[in-house]
Design a protein around this motif. Structure first.
Motif, PDB file in Angstrom:
ATOM      1  N   ALA A 162      41.468  66.400  71.088  1.00 30.39           N
ATOM      2  CA  ALA A 162      42.873  66.709  71.382  1.00 30.39           C
ATOM      3  C   ALA A 162      42.999  67.314  72.774  1.00 30.39           C
ATOM      4  O   ALA A 162      42.020  67.781  73.350  1.00 30.39           O
ATOM      5  CB  ALA A 162      43.431  67.663  70.329  1.00 30.39           C
ATOM      6  N   LYS A 163      44.245  67.287  73.285  1.00 33.33           N
ATOM      7  CA  LYS A 163      44.529  67.866  74.604  1.00 33.33           C
ATOM      8  C   LYS A 163      45.909  68.505  74.599  1.00 33.33           C
ATOM      9  O   LYS A 163      46.810  68.044  73.879  1.00 33.33           O
ATOM     10  CB  LYS A 163      44.536  66.769  75.683  1.00 33.33           C
ATOM     11  N   PRO A 164      46.110  69.530  75.437  1.00 29.51           N
ATOM     12  CA  PRO A 164      47.479  70.021  75.638  1.00 29.51           C
ATOM     13  C   PRO A 164      48.351  68.889  76.183  1.00 29.51           C
ATOM     14  O   PRO A 164      47.898  68.088  77.004  1.00 29.51           O
ATOM     15  CB  PRO A 164      47.297  71.138  76.671  1.00 29.51           C
ATOM     16  N   GLU A 165      49.594  68.831  75.712  1.00 23.20           N
ATOM     17  CA  GLU A 165      50.459  67.698  76.036  1.00 23.20           C
ATOM     18  C   GLU A 165      50.638  67.498  77.538  1.00 23.20           C
ATOM     19  O   GLU A 165      50.572  66.361  78.031  1.00 23.20           O
ATOM     20  CB  GLU A 165      51.828  67.888  75.375  1.00 23.20           C
ATOM     21  N   LYS A 166      50.841  68.582  78.290  1.00 19.14           N
ATOM     22  CA  LYS A 166      51.049  68.436  79.732  1.00 19.14           C
ATOM     23  C   LYS A 166      49.805  67.887  80.420  1.00 19.14           C
ATOM     24  O   LYS A 166      49.887  67.020  81.298  1.00 19.14           O
ATOM     25  CB  LYS A 166      51.463  69.779  80.345  1.00 19.14           C
ATOM     26  N   GLU A 167      48.644  68.378  80.012  1.00 16.21           N
ATOM     27  CA  GLU A 167      47.384  67.892  80.573  1.00 16.21           C
ATOM     28  C   GLU A 167      47.160  66.434  80.196  1.00 16.21           C
ATOM     29  O   GLU A 167      46.717  65.620  81.010  1.00 16.21           O
ATOM     30  CB  GLU A 167      46.236  68.767  80.054  1.00 16.21           C
TER      31      GLU A 167
END
Length: 326
Positions: A162-167
Motif C-alpha cells: 500500500a501507499k499514501p494516496e498522494k504519493e
C-alpha cells in the motif's frame, strides 16, 4: 358460493402480495451518502441475494444512497446503480461523507492482501483487501500504516502492499506501456460475470479494474466504453491501432440494425490483445499464431483510443476530479 370463494382467493392473493412487497423507506439526511466497508461489494439487480450480480464496488469507495428497503440502492462513481446488503456499507450524512473524502488515504497497490489488528502479520486479520481499496490513514509504524475503515474499525496494513494516496498519485503513470504492464499483472485471474476486482473480472470489468489501478474511472460496461474517446475503424493489417487502444467485439451491423457490443479487450500490438474470457489471457487476430482466436476475430467490430480524452469527456476521469470523490 362461487362469489365468496373468488373473494377469499382475491383476499389471500392481496395479503401474499403485501407480505412479499419491499417497503421503500424514506432516507434521512444522515444516510443519503455512504462509503463501502468491505474489500469487494457485490451490487445486485434487485435487493435480494438470489438476484443477479450487476457490478462491484471497492472498499473506501464513496457512493450515493438512492433508497432503502432493507437493502440499499446505491449509485457508484461511474454512475452505475444497483442493490447492496445493508452490512457492506456505512451510510453517512453529507458532512461525514465530505470528511471521509477529505481525509488522507492509504491505497492498496497489491492485487491481494490483508489488514491486521496489530503491526504484525502474525496477529489477527481484520479483513482482506484488493487493489484500489482505500482506507483512512491514521499513522505509521516501521513496516505498517495504521488505518481506519468507514465504519470506524482500525487496523494495520503492510507498507509493502500500500501507499499514501498522494504519493501513489505522484508515482502513477498513465501512458500505454504502464497500463498494459498492469493488465499483464492480471494474467490468469478468473472470469467473473459483473466482477471488477482482483478476485475476478468480466471483460469490461477487467478494463475498468486495470484503469482504476491508475486512478482512472471509465464507464462500466463494454457497450458504454465503446462510445468514448476516438472511434477507429480497424485497418486490415491493424496498422492504425496503437498498443493500449480498446478493441470491441459483438454482432456486426446489418441493414436493419446497428452493431451490438458485447466484449472488449486491450490491444497489445502485433495483432494481439489481452482480455477476460474464461480468465485473463492473450489472444491473437493472426491465424498463424498459436493463440489465434478465430471466434473473436470473426466478431471484431472497431477500436477506441481513449487515453488522450481522460478528464476531457463525461464519464472518463480520474478520482481527484470525479464528483463522488470531491
Amino acid at each position: 358460493m362461487k362469489k365468496n370463494i373468488f373473494f377469499i382467493y382475491l383476499l389471500s392473493w392481496l395479503v401474499a402480495l403485501g407480505a412479499n412487497a419491499q417497503e421503500i423507506r424514506p432516507l434521512s439526511t444522515d444516510s443519503a451518502y455512504g462509503v463501502v466497508n468491505v474489500s469487494v461489494c457485490n451490487l445486485r439487480e434487485e435487493g435480494k441475494f438470489t438476484s443477479g450480480m450487476s457490478t462491484q464496488a471497492l472498499l473506501g469507495m464513496p457512493v450515493k444512497v438512492l433508497q432503502y428497503t432493507g437493502w440499499y440502492e446505491i449509485q457508484t462513481p461511474d454512475d452505475y446503480t444497483g442493490w447492496i446488503h445493508r452490512m457492506v456499507i456505512s451510510p453517512m450524512s453529507k458532512e461525514k461523507y465530505d470528511a471521509w473524502n477529505r481525509s488522507e488515504k492509504i491505497v492498496v497497490t497489491s492485487h491481494y492482501g490483508f489488514t491486521y489488528e496489530k503491526p504484525d502479520q502474525e496477529s489477527q486479520t481484520v479483513s482482506d483487501v484488493v487493489a484500489g481499496n482505500r482506507l483512512k490513514w491514521e499513522g505509521s509504524s516501521k513496516y505498517f500504516y495504521k488505518v481506519s475503515y468507514p465504519d470506524g474499525r482500525q487496523a494495520y496494513i503492510s507498507k509493502s502492499i500500500a501507499k499514501p494516496e498522494k504519493e501513489w498519485r505522484a508515482s502513477l503513470r498513465k501512458d500505454e506501456n504502464s497500463i498494459l504492464r498492469t493488465a499483464y499483472s492480471m494474467m490468469g485471474i478468473p472470469y467473473l460475470w459483473a466482477g471488477t476486482s482482483s478476485k475476478g473480472v468480466d471483460c469490461s470489468g477487467f478494463v475498468r479494474t486495470v484503469l482504476f489501478m491508475h486512478d482512472i474511472i471509465i464507464p462500466r460496461d463494454a457497450s458504454q466504453q465503446a462510445y468514448i474517446g476516438q472511434h477507429l475503424d480497424i485497418a486490415a493489417d491493424f496498422s492504425n491501432l496503437q498498443p493500449g487502444d480498446l478493441v470491441f467485439f459483438g454482432r456486426k451491423a446489418t441493414a436493419d440494425a446497428k452493431e451490438s457490443v458485447s466484449h472488449v479487450g486491450f490491444y497489445l500490438g502485433d495483432q494481439k490483445f489481452i482480455h477476460a474470457l474464461g480468465d485473463v489471457h492473450i489472444s491473437s487476430f493472426n491465424p498463424t499464431d498459436a493463440n489465434y482466436d478465430a471466434f473473436n476475430t470473426g466478431r471484431l467490430l472497431f477500436a477506441v483510443r481513449f487515453l488522450p480524452y481522460i478528464n476531457k469527456e463525461k464519464g472518463l476521469n480520474t478520482t481527484d476530479l470525479n464528483p463522488y470523490y470531491n
